[in-house]
Design a protein around this motif. Structure first.
Motif, PDB file in Angstrom:
ATOM      1  N   ILE A 173       0.860  -1.180   0.000  1.00  0.00           N
ATOM      2  CA  ILE A 173       0.000   0.000   0.000  1.00  0.00           C
ATOM      3  C   ILE A 173       0.895   1.228   0.000  1.00  0.00           C
ATOM      4  O   ILE A 173       1.800   1.346   0.843  1.00  0.00           O
ATOM      5  N   GLU A 188      -1.842   6.460   0.827  1.00  0.00           N
ATOM      6  CA  GLU A 188      -3.075   5.826   1.278  1.00  0.00           C
ATOM      7  C   GLU A 188      -2.989   5.356   2.734  1.00  0.00           C
ATOM      8  O   GLU A 188      -3.923   4.757   3.235  1.00  0.00           O
ATOM      9  N   ARG A 189      -1.855   5.638   3.399  1.00  0.00           N
ATOM     10  CA  ARG A 189      -1.701   5.249   4.796  1.00  0.00           C
ATOM     11  C   ARG A 189      -1.377   6.441   5.673  1.00  0.00           C
ATOM     12  O   ARG A 189      -0.696   6.341   6.685  1.00  0.00           O
ATOM     13  N   VAL A 230       3.665   6.840  -3.858  1.00  0.00           N
ATOM     14  CA  VAL A 230       2.477   6.600  -4.686  1.00  0.00           C
ATOM     15  C   VAL A 230       2.671   5.290  -5.424  1.00  0.00           C
ATOM     16  O   VAL A 230       3.778   4.735  -5.470  1.00  0.00           O
ATOM     17  N   GLU A 231       1.594   4.838  -6.072  1.00  0.00           N
ATOM     18  CA  GLU A 231       1.647   3.604  -6.852  1.00  0.00           C
ATOM     19  C   GLU A 231       2.216   3.902  -8.226  1.00  0.00           C
ATOM     20  O   GLU A 231       1.699   4.760  -8.967  1.00  0.00           O
TER      21      GLU A 231
END
Length: 612
Positions: free
Chosen positions: A530, A534-535, A550-551
């Motif tokens: 993750i 997002e955390r 980021v992804e």
């Protein structure tokens, strides 16, 4: 004929759930039943007919006449004792008519018992020598009780001495327990009080008083007793049986025992301790509960010694003897010694119940007895107890340790213990040893429930207590694994616990470390895929990982939506309920134009100005 058994069983059955009034009512019913059985009862509503006393021929024909006389005597005795119990709490005591009534009832009971002796002494009755001796002892007991209430101490002591000598001779038979109970519970206390009123010193034992007060004028009685045991009247049996210790050693002091009851009780304690060692040597393979039951005799004997010491101290205080008197000081030392002995064996019994090595090893046993037997035979493996049963056994151990710690606190409160530095240090070391065992048991319960951190903390505390106990324990401490367990903790037991706790401490440290690694792996493992963006709602306890903010490369993923977007979509969806507008028709020439429709009201808009 079992005269003594008949009397003792009747009293015990009635006094077990009632009092002397209950025994009086039961004796009345039994007496009426006995008269009906013999056919001498008065008819219902018939004229009273006074019956003659039974003779030797009647007893030879029907032995139930013996029970008739015994019930007559017991009914009068029970009535007298009920009167005495009812007026015991009076401020002035038992005086006047009450005392006269009690004496008259006891005199009637003694007359009935003496008539039984007269009948059985005749050859026509066909009684044995033991029956005649039991009857004489019973008659002497009742007559001695009558003189006791009359406060005639000399004849009372003579009658009690006669009863004691006869019962001592009969105690060698198979029914010896009944006679011993009569001696210890009824005769000996009455003789001690009567001898005290005759200014007899307390240092003189009861057997010596009985031999001196026994009337030797009855040659037949003396010959009958000599036929049973010649050493009874010569004093040899009592000198061997009642060879009580004359002194008591407590720590560095030797105290002379001046009270005969304390000396006798202390001698019984020493004999019981000797038998305890023998029984423990023969019961190594028994269950722990059976081994703990061996301690009951010692505990009972020590409790008797404590009671005798307390009674002697109370008597001296009633006489006005101060604490500075040498007799009072000796009794205080004796009190500390006997109480220490009693508490010591009580602690030893609890140590046996905790299991091997005072419960230090983790042993719970198998599930059931049948599984243990199958495992011993090799047909099936022993099943392990479930966690709930393990927790229950650990709770039992903790309760035993609490009892031991309470007993140690009671030892610290004994007079003279706090001033003895060596003894106080030894008791403190024992206290720390058992406190360490208690913490170990609680730690194991936490380990079973999964609280490994709490278990590690308790084991660490237990290890500190054990090291303190090992440092404060004298090297010459008594007690070993082979002897009977008591308050004395051996250095070997402390060393075993210290070694065990070191191993448990290392093992639980490793377990806690592994648990922490697993928690970190569980936390960082699924979370590593993750991205950081997002955390953001999580606090980075181990620091921020900036390698994956980021992804990348981006991939298709579900985007969380909010209910407001559904409200916006309402405007772009055609529903069947919404009708379509139709094209307008051409109007005729002659038709006048239709009036303009009224302007429709402005429609309310939805959220944020959006209309529906």
């Amino acid at each position: 004929m079992d005269i003594t058994s008949f009397v003792v069983q009747g009293r015990n059955q009635a006094l077990l759930y009632g009092d002397h009034s209950t025994y009086h009512r039961q004796s009345t019913k039994r007496l009426l039943h006995s008269r009906k059985k013999l056919g001498i009862a008065n008819k219902n509503r018939g004229k009273f007919v006074k019956r003659e006393l039974p003779a030797a021929q009647d007893v030879a024909a029907k032995p139930e006449y013996v029970h008739l006389l015994l019930l007559t005597s017991e009914r009068a005795w029970a009535q007298a004792m009920s009167f005495k119990a009812a007026h015991t709490a009076d401020e002035k005591g038992i005086v006047g008519r009450t005392r006269s009534h009690i004496i008259s009832r006891l005199n009637k009971a003694a007359c009935a018992a003496e008539h039984l002796v007269q009948i059985l002494s005749e050859s026509e009755a066909g009684s044995s020598t033991n029956d005649l001796l039991e009857a004489k002892a019973y008659a002497a007991l009742i007559r001695g009780t009558m003189y006791f209430e009359k406060q005639s101490w000399e004849p009372s002591l003579q009658n009690f001495a006669t009863a004691r000598i006869i019962y001592s001779a009969l105690a060698t038979s198979a029914k010896g327990d009944i006679f011993k109970d009569l001696l210890s519970e009824t005769i000996d206390p009455s003789m001690r009080f009567a001898a005290y009123r005759l200014n007899t010193p307390r240092t003189e034992p009861i057997p010596a008083i009985a031999l001196r007060a026994f009337p030797r004028s009855d040659k037949t009685l003396v010959q009958a007793i000599d036929n049973i045991d010649p050493s009874i009247l010569s004093g040899d049996a009592d000198s061997k049986k009642d060879a009580s210790p004359q002194s008591m050693k407590w720590r560095s002091r030797v105290v002379k025992i001046e009270d005969a009851q304390i000396a006798t009780a202390w001698g019984v304690v020493q004999e019981a301790v000797g038998r305890l060692e023998e029984n423990l040597a023969a019961s190594k393979k028994r269950n722990v509960h059976e081994v703990a039951g061996v301690y009951d005799e010692v505990l009972t004997a020590t409790q008797d010694a404590v009671d005798a010491t307390k009674l002697a101290i109370d008597e001296l205080r009633e006489e006005g003897v101060g604490g500075g008197d040498s007799r009072m000081q000796s009794l205080q030392i004796t009190r500390t010694a006997v109480n220490y002995e009693m508490v010591s064996w009580r602690i030893g019994r609890n140590r046996v119940l905790t299991g091997p090595h005072d419960g230090a090893t983790e042993e719970y046993g198998s599930l059931r007895r049948k599984f243990r037997s199958k495992a011993a035979q090799g047909t099936e493996h022993a099943r392990e107890l479930p966690p709930s049963r393990k927790l229950a056994k650990l709770r039992e151990k903790v309760a035993l340790y609490d009892g031991i710690l309470q007993n140690l606190e009671s030892i610290k409160e004994l007079p003279g213990v706090a001033a003895d530095a060596e003894l106080a240090a030894k008791i403190d070391a024992s206290d720390q040893y058992f406190e360490a065992l208690k913490c170990l048991s609680i730690a194991r319960s936490h380990a079973i429930t999964g609280n490994m951190g709490n278990a590690l903390g308790l084991i660490h505390h237990s290890s500190k207590l054990c090291r303190q106990a090992a440092a404060g324990l004298p090297e010459s401490q008594e007690g070993s694994e082979g002897s009977a367990l008591n308050v004395n903790v051996s250095p070997d037991a402390v060393a075993f616990l210290e070694k065990l706790l070191d191993g448990e401490l290392q093992r639980h440290r490793a377990i806690v470390h592994i648990d922490n690694l697993r928690k970190d792996a569980l936390k960082d493992g699924p979370g590593s895929s993750i991205p950081l963006i997002e955390r953001l709602h999580e606090y980075p306890a181990a620091g921020v990982d900036l390698t994956k903010i980021v992804e990348f490369p981006p991939r298709l993923a579900l985007v969380p939506t909010k209910p407001i977007f559904l409200d916006v979509a309402w405007n772009y969806i055609d529903y069947p309920s919404k009708g379509r507008q139709t094209a307008s028709q051409p109007k005729a020439k002659d038709e006048s134009p239709a009036p303009a429709p009224p302007q429709a009201q402005q429609q309310k808009k939805g959220w944020f100005g959006f209309g529906r």
